[in-house]
Design a protein around this motif. Structure first.
Motif, PDB file in Angstrom:
ATOM      1  N   PRO A   1       0.831  -1.142   0.033  1.00 54.93           N
ATOM      2  CA  PRO A   1      -0.135  -0.328   0.198  1.00 54.93           C
ATOM      3  C   PRO A   1       0.795   1.249  -0.003  1.00 54.93           C
ATOM      4  O   PRO A   1       1.798   1.245   0.595  1.00 54.93           O
ATOM      5  CB  PRO A   1      -0.648  -0.170   1.283  1.00 54.93           C
TER       6      PRO A   1
ATOM      7  N   THR B   1      -2.001   5.272   3.465  1.00 56.73           N
ATOM      8  CA  THR B   1      -3.200   4.786   3.815  1.00 56.73           C
ATOM      9  C   THR B   1      -3.632   5.338   5.045  1.00 56.73           C
ATOM     10  O   THR B   1      -3.092   5.566   6.068  1.00 56.73           O
ATOM     11  CB  THR B   1      -3.184   3.047   3.728  1.00 56.73           C
TER      12      THR B   1
ATOM     13  N   VAL C   1      -4.814   6.227   0.277  1.00 61.61           N
ATOM     14  CA  VAL C   1      -5.526   5.106   0.061  1.00 61.61           C
ATOM     15  C   VAL C   1      -6.433   4.497   1.184  1.00 61.61           C
ATOM     16  O   VAL C   1      -6.186   4.732   2.428  1.00 61.61           O
ATOM     17  CB  VAL C   1      -4.448   3.826  -0.289  1.00 61.61           C
ATOM     18  N   THR C   2      -7.520   3.632   1.129  1.00 65.64           N
ATOM     19  CA  THR C   2      -8.427   3.434   2.200  1.00 65.64           C
ATOM     20  C   THR C   2      -7.900   1.904   2.420  1.00 65.64           C
ATOM     21  O   THR C   2      -7.533   1.122   1.639  1.00 65.64           O
ATOM     22  CB  THR C   2      -9.990   3.236   1.669  1.00 65.64           C
TER      23      THR C   2
END
Length: 253
Positions: free
Chosen positions: A181, A184, A221-222
């Motif tokens: 990721p 986030t 980002v989630t």
């Protein structure tokens, strides 16, 4: 997502919050039996009470003896088919202020935590001829960022481990992958935001923007977006996907 059932037992380290909890909940929703592991029993029990996992186990992933003992108990309840090695920690400092102890802490949690968990679950996976190992690494495992040299080095090590281990177990029905990721929306990132604010005098909005600018989509980002990638790697449709480091980062990599 289909193909996971209660007969599929997933272990998620660092499963109490953030990305780990989102992954655990997604695996539950896909039908798997899920055990979350972490250091805080109260946090883990809340995850189970909320229905985002079925069981909880307490252990520090950097402690080999503790994680081996805990995973033996978890596997005795039900063999572990899926390992999501998500537990991690991040500390930032200029390289010349990053002493050996900081490097060791980053390696112990972010890298050796993956090693210890994989050592514990892999024999059973190989024996049964099926398994999924997914390490939650970082874009810091694929590129460098200033002021996090120790963290980045540890995450690069995770990606190297994934690529090598995938080749060792390619004929055993076990896949090994990393999800990487970008920045986030998690408690871990909140610490970085606070650090930026305290050292630069920027507002929270400015600090978030400073991190979001790395993402070509201009946002954070989630956790759910990361969980969706992990869920796919754990499913039957990803049987030929192994040794990969998949960036979830809006095109940053």
């Amino acid at each position: 997502m289909s193909g996971l059932s209660r007969s599929s037992h997933a272990l998620v380290t660092g499963g109490g919050r953030g990305i780990g909890r989102a992954i655990a909940a997604s695996l539950v929703n896909a039908g798997a039996t899920v055990t979350v592991m972490g250091r805080n029993r109260a946090v883990l029990d809340e995850v189970v009470a909320a229905g985002d996992a079925h069981f909880a186990a307490v252990a520090d992933v950097s402690d080999q003896a503790a994680i081996s003992a805990a995973l033996a108990l978890v596997a005795a309840r039900q063999p572990i088919d899926i390992l999501v090695a998500n537990a991690g920690a991040a500390e930032s400092a200029p390289f010349l202020k990053s002493d050996a102890a900081l490097f060791q802490r980053m390696m112990d949690v972010n890298f050796m935590g993956v090693v210890h968990a994989a050592h514990a679950v892999l024999p059973g996976m190989r024996e049964r001829g099926h398994g999924r190992i997914v390490a939650v690494a970082s874009t810091a495992g694929l590129k460098g960022y200033a002021y996090v040299s120790a963290y980045s080095a540890a995450k690069h090590a995770v990606v190297g481990l994934v690529r090598s281990l995938a080749l060792e177990v390619a004929k055993n029905g076990v896949t090994v992958n990393a999800v990487c990721p970008g920045f986030t929306e998690t408690d871990l990132l909140a610490g970085s935001i606070d650090n930026i604010m305290s050292k630069t005098g920027r507002t929270r909005e400015q600090a978030v923007a400073e991190l979001a600018k790395h993402n070509p989509q201009g946002r954070l980002v989630t956790p759910q977006e990361v969980a969706d990638a992990v869920l796919w790697l754990c499913g039957p449709g990803a049987g030929s996907i192994t040794g990969q480091a998949i960036a979830v980062a809006g095109g940053e990599i």
